[in-house]
Design a protein around this motif. Sequence first.
Motif, PDB file in Angstrom:
ATOM      1  N   GLY A 283       0.764  -1.261   0.000  1.00  0.00           N
ATOM      2  CA  GLY A 283       0.000   0.000   0.000  1.00  0.00           C
ATOM      3  C   GLY A 283       0.783   1.293   0.000  1.00  0.00           C
ATOM      4  O   GLY A 283       1.991   1.327  -0.235  1.00  0.00           O
ATOM      5  N   PHE A 284       0.045   2.339   0.310  1.00  0.00           N
ATOM      6  CA  PHE A 284       0.562   3.707   0.239  1.00  0.00           C
ATOM      7  C   PHE A 284       1.722   3.925   1.218  1.00  0.00           C
ATOM      8  O   PHE A 284       2.700   4.586   0.892  1.00  0.00           O
ATOM      9  N   SER A 285       1.604   3.363   2.425  1.00  0.00           N
ATOM     10  CA  SER A 285       2.644   3.602   3.443  1.00  0.00           C
ATOM     11  C   SER A 285       3.913   2.784   3.188  1.00  0.00           C
ATOM     12  O   SER A 285       4.854   2.829   3.977  1.00  0.00           O
ATOM     13  N   ASP A 286       3.929   2.031   2.094  1.00  0.00           N
ATOM     14  CA  ASP A 286       5.129   1.236   1.766  1.00  0.00           C
ATOM     15  C   ASP A 286       6.013   1.945   0.743  1.00  0.00           C
ATOM     16  O   ASP A 286       7.052   1.412   0.336  1.00  0.00           O
ATOM     17  N   ARG A 287       5.603   3.148   0.331  1.00  0.00           N
ATOM     18  CA  ARG A 287       6.322   3.821  -0.754  1.00  0.00           C
ATOM     19  C   ARG A 287       7.759   4.174  -0.396  1.00  0.00           C
ATOM     20  O   ARG A 287       8.658   4.012  -1.217  1.00  0.00           O
ATOM     21  N   CYS A 288       7.972   4.687   0.821  1.00  0.00           N
ATOM     22  CA  CYS A 288       9.350   5.043   1.202  1.00  0.00           C
ATOM     23  C   CYS A 288      10.200   3.781   1.344  1.00  0.00           C
ATOM     24  O   CYS A 288      11.380   3.784   1.008  1.00  0.00           O
ATOM     25  N   ALA A 289       9.593   2.708   1.838  1.00  0.00           N
ATOM     26  CA  ALA A 289      10.346   1.464   2.054  1.00  0.00           C
ATOM     27  C   ALA A 289      10.915   0.918   0.748  1.00  0.00           C
ATOM     28  O   ALA A 289      12.080   0.523   0.694  1.00  0.00           O
ATOM     29  N   VAL A 290      10.116   0.908  -0.301  1.00  0.00           N
ATOM     30  CA  VAL A 290      10.585   0.267  -1.537  1.00  0.00           C
ATOM     31  C   VAL A 290      11.718   1.058  -2.216  1.00  0.00           C
ATOM     32  O   VAL A 290      12.480   0.485  -2.980  1.00  0.00           O
ATOM     33  N   GLN A 291      11.837   2.346  -1.903  1.00  0.00           N
ATOM     34  CA  GLN A 291      12.965   3.122  -2.450  1.00  0.00           C
ATOM     35  C   GLN A 291      14.291   2.494  -2.031  1.00  0.00           C
ATOM     36  O   GLN A 291      15.265   2.525  -2.762  1.00  0.00           O
ATOM     37  N   TYR A 292      14.312   1.994  -0.779  1.00  0.00           N
ATOM     38  CA  TYR A 292      15.571   1.535  -0.180  1.00  0.00           C
ATOM     39  C   TYR A 292      15.729   0.017  -0.210  1.00  0.00           C
ATOM     40  O   TYR A 292      16.715  -0.509   0.292  1.00  0.00           O
ATOM     41  N   ALA A 293      14.746  -0.703  -0.748  1.00  0.00           N
ATOM     42  CA  ALA A 293      14.797  -2.170  -0.711  1.00  0.00           C
ATOM     43  C   ALA A 293      15.470  -2.725  -1.962  1.00  0.00           C
ATOM     44  O   ALA A 293      15.290  -2.212  -3.069  1.00  0.00           O
ATOM     45  N   ASP A 294      16.275  -3.777  -1.766  1.00  0.00           N
ATOM     46  CA  ASP A 294      16.957  -4.413  -2.898  1.00  0.00           C
ATOM     47  C   ASP A 294      16.018  -5.347  -3.654  1.00  0.00           C
ATOM     48  O   ASP A 294      16.107  -5.480  -4.869  1.00  0.00           O
ATOM     49  N   VAL A 295      15.153  -6.006  -2.905  1.00  0.00           N
ATOM     50  CA  VAL A 295      14.205  -6.943  -3.516  1.00  0.00           C
ATOM     51  C   VAL A 295      12.815  -6.588  -3.009  1.00  0.00           C
ATOM     52  O   VAL A 295      12.592  -6.514  -1.799  1.00  0.00           O
TER      53      VAL A 295
END
Length: 237
Positions: free
Chosen positions: A168-180
């Motif tokens: 969802g929406f609150s995962d947007r910042c997380a995926v910037q920094y995730a490798d997978v």
Amino acid sequence: MTHLFPKVFVDFDGTITKRDVGNAFFRKFGNEAESLKLVGKWKSGELSGSDLLLKEAEYVSVSEEDALKFVENFEVDSSFKYFLNFCNENGIELTVLSDGLDFYIKKILAANGISGVSFYSNGARFHSLHIEIELPYESDCTKCANCKGHQILMNNGSDDAIVYIGNGFSDRCAVQYADVVFAKDELLRYCEENNITYFPFVTFDDVLKKFRKVFEAGNFRKRHRAELKRKEAYLTE
Ligand SMILES: [Mg+2]
């Protein structure tokens, strides 16, 4: 080349659970029309994640007992426990990152016999029919009360391949920094639009199948753009 070991971060609402428990809670015991409006303002950037929670909580009227009764029936993706077992058996750290509230995360995990999962979330304390929101993880990024990107930056090492699973929406910042990235629903569309490589999933069965394959092949790698983003973030802190 250093061998990378996965470190897994998982969203809770709509990812581990089938539905968004936080939204349902505020609609049920708060003011549904106001909640919809507030969530709209949050998504458009007019309202910070902390203000969204504080404002939604002002309308809430429920006892702790009734709140717990309401949330315990929310279903968990039945294959999550197999993914969790795989992580535990292989010494892979799994942390839940949530912009929701601690009381229902604890209750739902316990009701489904899931123990030993650490999580970072916002808090709620019950006082007769009211709730008091606690925001222990506010950071410079105010989009969410508990920025998952910030949590990832604070909780990883150079030999980690950061794996993020969310919807969802609150995962947007997380995926910037995730490798997978494993993404579904709104997050999948966000990854598409922003050219973030991801694996689509529907249930944790899909996640486990793909994850196991990459793990057994020793094939976890850093994602170049995520690495740059992390370096950029550390330099500006
Ligand atoms: Mg979610």
